[in-house]
Design a protein around this motif. Structure first.
Motif, short mmCIF file in Angstrom:
data_model
loop_
_atom_site.label_atom_id
_atom_site.label_comp_id
_atom_site.label_asym_id
_atom_site.label_seq_id
_atom_site.Cartn_x
_atom_site.Cartn_y
_atom_site.Cartn_z
N LEU A 67 -33.21 -47.26 -27.41
CA LEU A 67 -32.21 -45.87 -27.12
C LEU A 67 -32.32 -44.82 -27.39
CD1 LEU A 67 -28.62 -47.71 -28.54
CD2 LEU A 67 -29.79 -48.08 -26.32
N SER A 68 -32.89 -43.97 -26.30
CA SER A 68 -33.96 -43.11 -25.99
C SER A 68 -33.05 -41.33 -26.08
CB SER A 68 -35.48 -43.00 -25.53
OG SER A 68 -35.59 -43.99 -26.59
N GLN A 69 -32.10 -41.36 -25.69
CA GLN A 69 -30.75 -40.61 -25.27
C GLN A 69 -30.83 -39.38 -26.28
OE1 GLN A 69 -29.45 -44.03 -25.87
NE2 GLN A 69 -29.67 -44.54 -23.80
N PRO A 70 -31.24 -38.38 -24.99
CA PRO A 70 -30.94 -37.20 -26.46
C PRO A 70 -29.66 -37.76 -26.91
CG PRO A 70 -30.85 -36.68 -23.85
CD PRO A 70 -31.33 -38.31 -24.01
N ILE A 71 -29.45 -36.47 -28.06
CA ILE A 71 -28.23 -36.51 -28.84
C ILE A 71 -27.60 -34.79 -28.93
CG2 ILE A 71 -26.77 -36.98 -31.25
CD1 ILE A 71 -28.15 -39.68 -31.17
N GLY A 72 -26.30 -34.47 -28.72
CA GLY A 72 -26.42 -32.94 -30.05
C GLY A 72 -24.58 -33.12 -29.66
N ARG A 73 -24.30 -31.90 -30.38
CA ARG A 73 -23.20 -31.74 -31.14
C ARG A 73 -22.15 -31.17 -30.08
NH1 ARG A 73 -21.74 -29.74 -36.49
NH2 ARG A 73 -23.80 -28.96 -36.60
N MET B 85 -26.47 -35.89 -24.74
CA MET B 85 -26.27 -34.85 -23.44
C MET B 85 -27.45 -34.54 -23.39
SD MET B 85 -25.10 -32.17 -26.53
CE MET B 85 -22.82 -32.73 -26.30
N ASN B 86 -27.56 -33.61 -21.94
CA ASN B 86 -29.03 -33.98 -21.05
C ASN B 86 -29.68 -33.21 -22.31
OD1 ASN B 86 -29.09 -35.67 -19.37
ND2 ASN B 86 -28.03 -34.28 -18.01
N ASN B 87 -29.01 -31.69 -22.63
CA ASN B 87 -29.91 -30.37 -23.63
C ASN B 87 -29.86 -30.56 -25.67
OD1 ASN B 87 -26.49 -30.47 -24.39
ND2 ASN B 87 -26.79 -27.98 -23.45
N GLY B 88 -29.52 -31.49 -25.28
CA GLY B 88 -28.85 -32.67 -27.20
C GLY B 88 -31.14 -32.44 -27.45
N GLN B 89 -30.92 -32.91 -28.87
CA GLN B 89 -31.87 -32.73 -29.48
C GLN B 89 -32.55 -34.71 -29.29
OE1 GLN B 89 -30.86 -32.13 -33.60
NE2 GLN B 89 -32.39 -30.20 -33.68
N SER B 90 -33.88 -34.74 -29.06
CA SER B 90 -34.52 -36.51 -28.68
C SER B 90 -33.83 -36.90 -29.79
CB SER B 90 -36.17 -36.36 -28.51
OG SER B 90 -36.83 -35.48 -29.69
N ALA B 91 -34.29 -37.72 -29.62
CA ALA B 91 -33.41 -38.85 -30.48
C ALA B 91 -34.32 -40.40 -30.19
CB ALA B 91 -31.97 -39.00 -30.91
N LYS B 92 -34.44 -41.96 -30.99
CA LYS B 92 -35.24 -42.93 -30.06
C LYS B 92 -34.54 -43.84 -31.64
CE LYS B 92 -39.40 -45.22 -29.53
NZ LYS B 92 -40.89 -45.18 -29.51
N THR B 93 -33.66 -44.61 -31.33
CA THR B 93 -33.38 -45.74 -32.14
C THR B 93 -34.04 -47.05 -31.77
OG1 THR B 93 -31.55 -44.66 -31.82
CG2 THR B 93 -31.33 -46.91 -32.82
N GLU B 94 -34.30 -47.99 -32.20
CA GLU B 94 -35.00 -49.61 -31.83
C GLU B 94 -34.14 -50.05 -32.39
OE1 GLU B 94 -39.11 -52.31 -31.83
OE2 GLU B 94 -39.07 -50.26 -33.16
N TYR B 95 -33.38 -51.81 -31.50
CA TYR B 95 -32.55 -52.77 -32.44
C TYR B 95 -33.77 -54.10 -32.07
CZ TYR B 95 -30.30 -53.16 -27.54
OH TYR B 95 -30.71 -52.86 -26.26
N TRP B 96 -32.83 -55.24 -32.88
CA TRP B 96 -33.15 -55.89 -32.80
C TRP B 96 -31.74 -57.25 -32.84
CZ3 TRP B 96 -36.02 -52.83 -35.49
CH2 TRP B 96 -37.46 -52.66 -35.37
N ARG B 97 -31.35 -57.31 -31.76
CA ARG B 97 -30.20 -59.10 -32.29
C ARG B 97 -30.37 -59.90 -33.04
NH1 ARG B 97 -29.14 -61.50 -26.33
NH2 ARG B 97 -30.72 -62.65 -27.57
N GLU B 98 -29.50 -60.01 -33.44
CA GLU B 98 -29.53 -61.09 -34.58
C GLU B 98 -28.81 -61.64 -34.52
OE1 GLU B 98 -32.05 -61.46 -36.25
OE2 GLU B 98 -33.04 -58.72 -36.58
N GLN B 99 -27.71 -61.72 -34.51
CA GLN B 99 -26.26 -62.68 -34.36
C GLN B 99 -25.47 -62.01 -33.38
OE1 GLN B 99 -24.20 -63.44 -38.26
NE2 GLN B 99 -22.88 -64.72 -37.63
#
Length: 293
Positions: free
Chosen positions: A181-187, A197-211
């Motif tokens: 999940l790489s959508q930018p995040i802002g306040r 939000m488009n003008n937010g800070q870059s953010a990157k979250t990686e995930y694995w489905r476990e259950q």
């Protein structure tokens, strides 16, 4: 405190450059130079502009940092996973705020750490959070016990090299076994919320489905950036808010706080270059959800 390093190179180097190469920040070097400690080489006081010959040692002596008298000491217990002269790794319970704020100035994790250090007879009473968690997120927190440790690990923080992994229980059935999940995040204005939000800070979250079951999915999550509420915002944005996360409209029936726990913490100790890895078991309230209790 004092710490000694050896110039392992075959060439001389200015002391300031040598210390910067091992990760010591410019501000700390300047503070020591201006009276907060001293630099010792060959049994004499030297300056950062002096040269350190090959295979010679430099000893840095740092005076204890001034106590923050606005932070009260609390002597309530903390769950210490690891401790040495430089670091504390603490398993923070859900519900405990990390730092003092308007609604709680007397019994946060910082207050408890200060009380613990006083009880241990420490001369350094100004701990520094290297990682921090929301009030209702549980799990592992890394704390530097002095400003030298904080300075030396700063590059790992800036480069997102500290490996933090989480267990999260999100609502609904996550379809992908592995994803980013790489959508930018802002306040969000006038709100504690954050949002994609488009003008937010870059953010990157990686995930694995476990259950997965009919109403929720357990995911293992790794942060590649460190934005406020990052995991909570990213999963809410794709229609899978965390269970118990009232701020981001997560279902409240199964757990009374956001189902998020930092279970894995790993970093390279800059003092000895050893990889330090810690894990904390999933807490009882999240385990009850997984067990259907």
């Amino acid at each position: 405190m004092k710490y000694t390093w050896t110039n392992q190179q075959n060439d001389p180097v200015k002391i300031k450059k040598f210390l910067q190469n091992i990760g010591m920040g410019h501000r700390l070097i300047a503070d020591i130079k201006h009276g907060d400690g001293s630099f010792i080489a060959n049994d004499r006081v030297v300056q950062p502009t002096d040269v350190l010959p090959p295979h010679n040692q430099i000893t840095v002596i740092i005076n204890p940092e001034k106590e923050d008298e606005t932070v009260a000491a609390s002597h309530r217990p903390i769950d210490i996973v690891f401790e040495n002269d430089q670091w504390l790794v603490i398993n923070k319970p859900a519900g405990l705020t990390s730092i003092p704020g308007p609604t709680n100035r007397l019994d946060t994790l910082l207050n408890r750490i200060k009380g613990y250090l006083i009880d241990q007879g420490s001369k350094d009473l100004r701990p520094h959070f290297i990682s921090r968690l929301d009030r209702f997120t549980s799990g592992l927190v890394l704390v530097a016990k002095n400003r030298l440790a904080q300075s030396l690990i700063a590059n790992q923080v800036e480069q997102h090299l500290i490996d933090k992994q989480y267990w999260a229980i999100v609502s609904g059935q996550v379809s992908e076994e592995h994803g980013f999940l790489s959508q930018p995040i802002g306040r969000v204005a006038d709100s504690p919320r954050r949002a994609v939000m488009n003008n937010g800070q870059s953010a990157k979250t990686e995930y694995w489905r476990e259950q997965v079951n009919d109403s929720w999915t357990l995911v293992r999550v790794k942060l590649h950036t460190g934005r406020t509420h990052q995991i909570r915002v990213h999963f809410s944005n794709i229609g899978h808010p965390l269970l118990g996360d009232q701020l981001y409209e997560g279902p409240l029936e199964l757990i009374s706080r956001q189902a998020l726990h930092t279970y894995h913490l790993e970093f390279v100790d800059p003092f000895d270059q050893q990889t330090r890895m810690f894990e904390a078991a999933i807490p009882e309230d999240m385990k009850n959800v997984l067990d259907g209790k």
